[in-house]
Design an enzyme around this catalytic site. Structure first.
Site, PDB file in Angstrom:
ATOM      1  N   HIS A 158       0.830  -1.204   0.000  1.00 54.11           N
ATOM      2  CA  HIS A 158       0.000   0.000   0.000  1.00 54.11           C
ATOM      3  C   HIS A 158       0.868   1.259   0.000  1.00 54.11           C
ATOM      4  O   HIS A 158       0.602   2.211  -0.743  1.00 54.11           O
ATOM      5  CB  HIS A 158      -0.921   0.020   1.228  1.00 54.11           C
ATOM      6  CG  HIS A 158      -2.154  -0.806   1.077  1.00 54.11           C
ATOM      7  ND1 HIS A 158      -2.103  -2.171   0.896  1.00 54.11           N
ATOM      8  CD2 HIS A 158      -3.472  -0.471   1.091  1.00 54.11           C
ATOM      9  CE1 HIS A 158      -3.347  -2.644   0.809  1.00 54.11           C
ATOM     10  NE2 HIS A 158      -4.194  -1.629   0.910  1.00 54.11           N
ATOM     11  N   HIS A 207       1.167  -3.917   9.343  1.00 55.22           N
ATOM     12  CA  HIS A 207       2.538  -3.665   8.921  1.00 55.22           C
ATOM     13  C   HIS A 207       3.356  -3.117  10.077  1.00 55.22           C
ATOM     14  O   HIS A 207       2.833  -2.410  10.951  1.00 55.22           O
ATOM     15  CB  HIS A 207       2.591  -2.661   7.765  1.00 55.22           C
ATOM     16  CG  HIS A 207       2.390  -3.264   6.416  1.00 55.22           C
ATOM     17  ND1 HIS A 207       3.261  -4.168   5.856  1.00 55.22           N
ATOM     18  CD2 HIS A 207       1.411  -3.080   5.504  1.00 55.22           C
ATOM     19  CE1 HIS A 207       2.820  -4.522   4.664  1.00 55.22           C
ATOM     20  NE2 HIS A 207       1.694  -3.879   4.429  1.00 55.22           N
TER      21      HIS A 207
END
Length: 248
Positions: A158, A207
């Site tokens: 992303h 993440h």
């Protein structure tokens, strides 16, 4: 055979003329590409040696309530805001944004720029997939994920795709508007979107911070490479020329 030699000579001469007329911008961009690539390699090396693991785990945990790790810190609405921002870096949204920009460029009859945007976007996606496959870092399992995940963790796809796509599109759109304030606005919005998407990935618990930092770095490098290629193709007449700032 002679014609081929002449064409190669003219191409090389054209490249030298381009570099000479844009030496400052090209030099800075090249230095940033080299520096960004070096930084990415250093981050990857530190991650592989697990030298960042303690910090990464602390950062992920610090964004959750100690009494209930399934809940983020701050008011409940922040979790929803985080999901909204993280969606801006997803394949679906980025594909839609890219197609919208390509459509805009086609309507403006900037066919070279439209083709370049499509190729640059697909190239960034393929690079992200390759890096994830090569490094193969597991996702953080310290807290419940607030967003669905399907791939490995490093680098953050992303973050990388939002950097490469939004920065590339922002720079490209800035070159096709005459107002200097709009040029700055396009780039500023691209940077803000890239930052918010990356932060949201850590906030969602999917993440580590180093994943996001590496994603930003790789995305910036790809965007700069695309910028350099676009400038050169403009000089060759393959991509439409910039619009000069008003009053320049």
């Amino acid at each position: 055979m002679v014609n081929v030699h002449i064409r190669k000579h003219l191409t090389f001469r054209s490249l030298l003329e381009y570099l000479g007329s844009h030496v400052n911008f090209v030099l800075i961009a090249c230095l940033l590409v080299v520096g960004g690539a070096w930084a990415f390699i250093e981050i990857a090396d530190q991650v592989e040696d697990q030298k960042t693991q303690r910090f990464d785990e602390w950062a992920v945990r610090s964004l959750r309530q100690k009494s209930d790790l399934s809940k983020t810190i701050g008011p409940p609405i922040l979790a929803e805001v985080g999901r909204d921002f993280t969606a801006l870096g997803g394949i679906a949204v980025l594909s839609f944004v890219t197609l919208a920009v390509v459509g805009f460029l086609l309507l403006q009859r900037k066919f070279g720029a439209a083709t370049f945007v499509a190729i640059a976007t697909v190239g960034g996606l393929l690079l992200s997939i390759l890096l994830k496959h090569l490094i193969d870092r597991p996702r953080p399992e310290l807290v419940p994920h607030l967003s669905l995940v399907y791939t490995t963790s490093f680098p953050s796809g992303h973050s990388m795709l939002s950097a490469s796509v939004y920065l590339t599109l922002g720079a490209l759109l800035a070159r096709f508007t005459p107002q200097r304030s709009l040029k700055i606005y396009f780039v500023a919005v691209a940077v803000a979107l890239t930052f918010l998407v990356g932060v949201s990935r850590v906030y969602m618990g999917v993440h580590y911070p180093t994943d996001v930092l590496a994603g930003w770095t790789a995305g910036l490098v790809w965007a700069l490479i695309c910028w350099l290629v676009a400038r050169y193709l403009q000089h060759r007449g393959k991509v439409e020329q910039d619009v000069e700032p008003a009053g320049s």
